[in-house]
Design a protein around this motif. Structure first.
Motif, PDB file in Angstrom:
ATOM      1  N   VAL A 200      34.663  21.023  48.935  1.00 21.43           N
ATOM      2  CA  VAL A 200      34.408  21.889  50.202  1.00 21.43           C
ATOM      3  C   VAL A 200      35.017  22.470  50.705  1.00 21.43           C
ATOM      4  N   ASP A 201      34.864  24.212  51.064  1.00 23.70           N
ATOM      5  CA  ASP A 201      35.157  24.649  51.920  1.00 23.70           C
ATOM      6  C   ASP A 201      35.472  24.554  53.262  1.00 23.70           C
ATOM      7  N   LEU A 202      36.870  24.085  53.448  1.00 24.07           N
ATOM      8  CA  LEU A 202      37.255  23.548  55.430  1.00 24.07           C
ATOM      9  C   LEU A 202      37.078  24.577  55.810  1.00 24.07           C
ATOM     10  N   THR A 203      38.273  25.755  55.678  1.00 20.09           N
ATOM     11  CA  THR A 203      38.751  27.123  55.984  1.00 20.09           C
ATOM     12  C   THR A 203      38.164  28.607  55.980  1.00 20.09           C
ATOM     13  N   GLY A 204      37.448  28.229  54.895  1.00 25.53           N
ATOM     14  CA  GLY A 204      36.913  29.762  54.387  1.00 25.53           C
ATOM     15  C   GLY A 204      37.434  30.524  53.086  1.00 25.53           C
ATOM     16  N   VAL A 205      39.023  29.829  53.169  1.00 23.80           N
ATOM     17  CA  VAL A 205      40.169  30.710  51.871  1.00 23.80           C
ATOM     18  C   VAL A 205      38.871  30.725  50.657  1.00 23.80           C
ATOM     19  N   PHE A 206      38.533  30.468  50.357  1.00 28.71           N
ATOM     20  CA  PHE A 206      37.334  29.886  48.817  1.00 28.71           C
ATOM     21  C   PHE A 206      36.412  30.701  48.909  1.00 28.71           C
ATOM     22  N   THR A 207      35.619  31.354  50.408  1.00 29.07           N
ATOM     23  CA  THR A 207      34.287  31.595  50.529  1.00 29.07           C
ATOM     24  C   THR A 207      34.299  32.511  51.556  1.00 29.07           C
ATOM     25  N   GLN A 208      35.062  33.104  52.141  1.00 30.11           N
ATOM     26  CA  GLN A 208      34.921  33.773  52.970  1.00 30.11           C
ATOM     27  C   GLN A 208      36.442  34.556  53.649  1.00 30.11           C
ATOM     28  N   MET A 209      37.135  34.269  53.049  1.00 33.16           N
ATOM     29  CA  MET A 209      38.273  34.827  53.476  1.00 33.16           C
ATOM     30  C   MET A 209      38.093  36.517  54.069  1.00 33.16           C
ATOM     31  N   THR A 210      38.401  36.885  54.897  1.00 38.50           N
ATOM     32  CA  THR A 210      38.595  38.336  55.175  1.00 38.50           C
ATOM     33  C   THR A 210      38.628  39.278  54.636  1.00 38.50           C
ATOM     34  N   GLN A 211      37.878  40.653  54.202  1.00 42.72           N
ATOM     35  CA  GLN A 211      38.065  41.200  52.982  1.00 42.72           C
ATOM     36  C   GLN A 211      39.743  42.124  53.117  1.00 42.72           C
TER      37      GLN A 211
END
Length: 480
Positions: A200-211
């Motif tokens: 589970v991605d808690l901080t967005g490190v694997f799913t919501q990184m700012t491009q």
């Protein structure tokens, strides 16, 4: 709020190269893919590039991970990091993506393990990837993550399984809160009962990184052989190259031993400028050089480095792009197997190209009895030019000279037996022993000898034929 899930896949999930694999998991809330790229300095996931491409096609944010074997050895940690970086580049993992250090060896000392991990993660960071540290919560006494985070900025991806049974969601009552910098939690190795790791991605490190803007990039476009040597071509551009007026291509072993380097002049690459408008100098980023192919390179996977430097000798202040050249390749095909009646011969022809044929320069053919597990006969093969093979396999040394033909003695005792042809390149001109590289073609049943009794007539439909008298009134027919 439902947090997004992430799957990590390796060579154990070859079906992750298919779009429908990721489509199924996307419907279950998966938004990220973490692909195993490498292990130690000698293993690469052969499915990695396909898994990255398929996950990206289905809209997943893609990351990579390296399974470490360096324990507390800092210099080996740097070598493993460079191997992972080169592989990430060659497999199409975008710069800026997460590249994980997977640390699972339950050995060594806390201080040396921590320093080695820091060296790995900083090497990754300096290569324009985002460092993340992964391990099991039960191993926390073997490393100091707060120090790792302080020196590298890496987030922690932690593994702790409340149960080994199949689950469809994380049980947060068992969350392993061992650090303030946990970015993701691997909560199961049996997601939906399908024996696959899920986090589970808690901080967005694997799913919501700012491009962020891509300001550095490169690619090894091709490696090819011809009469002049081994030609290496690609491109590299970077915002860190400004003020570095000298360009080099350097070949090293995977351990970092330099083999050769050439000073090159970069050439125009308008395609790079169009695709990566934010990279300074992309319009003139082409690298190309021809190197002699030497015995020291044969059978190795080399690092090829594109370098910008302010030093005329290629050292000094520099910025590099690293990829991998694989010089362990072979390919072959057995084009035909024919009986030659008037000679009692079995004629075979085909081709065998291998990077090893630089040192093993003498071609042989072996007829092998599969059931008896023994060699029937060995002959020196006749070589032939194969421009079609060179066109199909320009990256394999000697493809142009890979053609072979040969005739084995063939009698009734071999008809119907399970036989196999072995093509060989050897450094022993007389006997075909010594150092050698073999290709075993698929077994076949020994063909029957046609009956030629002067009376029997046989009709064969062909597209074309050629006839010539060979001896004693016998006629050789060749037809297609």
């Amino acid at each position: 709020m439902t947090r997004p899930y992430v799957l990590d896949v390796s060579a154990f999930q070859p079906n992750a190269t298919y779009y429908d694999f990721w489509q199924k998991w996307k419907a279950r809330g998966v938004r990220g893919a973490i692909v195993k790229l490498t292990e130690s300095t000698n293993w690469r996931n052969t499915y990695g590039a396909g898994q990255i491409a398929a996950a990206k096609h289905e809209g997943m944010q893609v990351s990579g991970y390296h399974f470490s074997r360096f324990r507390g050895n800092t210099s080996l940690a740097v070598a493993e990091a460079n191997y992972a970086i080169a592989t990430a580049n060659s497999m199409g993992l975008p710069h800026g993506s997460v590249l994980v250090l997977d640390y699972e060896e339950k050995l060594g000392y806390r201080s040396s393990n921590t320093q080695a991990a820091i060296a790995f993660l900083n090497t990754v960071k300096n290569a324009s990837f985002t460092p993340v540290f992964y391990s099991y919560s039960g191993m926390a006494n073997l490393w100091d993550f707060e120090e790792i985070h302080r020196q590298t900025g890496a987030m922690l991806w932690i593994a702790a399984y409340p149960t080994m049974a199949g689950v469809t969601y994380p049980n947060y009552n068992y969350f392993p809160g061992i650090s303030n910098y946990i970015g993701a939690w691997q909560f199961s190795d049996n997601f939906y009962g399908e024996h696959i790791d899920a986090s589970v991605d808690l901080t967005g490190v694997f799913t919501q990184m700012t491009q962020e803007k891509i300001t550095s990039g490169g690619h090894l476009d091709s490696v090819s052989f011809d009469g002049n040597g081994m030609k290496v071509s690609g491109w590299f551009a970077s915002d860190k190259a400004q003020g570095k007026q000298y360009s080099y291509i350097i070949l090293t072993t995977k351990e970092g031993k330099e083999l050769t380097r050439l000073n090159v002049v970069t050439h125009n690459r308008p395609d790079v400028a169009k695709t990566f408008p934010d990279i300074p100098g992309g319009g003139k980023s082409g690298f190309e050089a021809v190197f002699p192919y030497t015995s020291e390179m044969v059978g190795k996977k080399l690092h090829v480095i594109f370098r910008y430097t302010d030093d005329v000798s290629g050292n000094g202040n520099y910025t590099d792009y690293t990829s991998i050249i694989d010089l362990t390749k072979s390919a072959a095909n057995l084009d035909s197997i024919n009986t030659v009646v008037y000679k009692n011969k079995l004629r075979v022809s085909g081709w065998f190209a291998t990077d090893y044929s630089l040192d093993n320069a003498y071609p042989f053919l072996i007829l092998y009895d599969v059931d008896k597990k023994q060699e029937v006969q060995r002959i020196q093969a006749s070589q032939g030019k194969r421009p079609d093979v060179q066109k199909a396999y320009p990256d394999i040394y000697g493809a142009i000279d890979s053609g072979f033909t040969g005739e084995f003695d063939y009698g009734a005792n071999l008809v119907g037996r399970k036989l196999q042809v072995i093509a060989r390149w050897s450094d022993d001109e007389q006997h075909g022993e010594g150092n050698r590289t073999d290709y075993w073609f698929d077994p076949f049943n020994g063909p029957a000898m046609p009956v030629i009794d002067g009376k029997t007539e046989t009709e064969v439909l062909v597209h074309s034929f050629n006839a010539e008298e060979v001896k004693n009134g016998l006629i050789s027919l060749k037809f297609k």
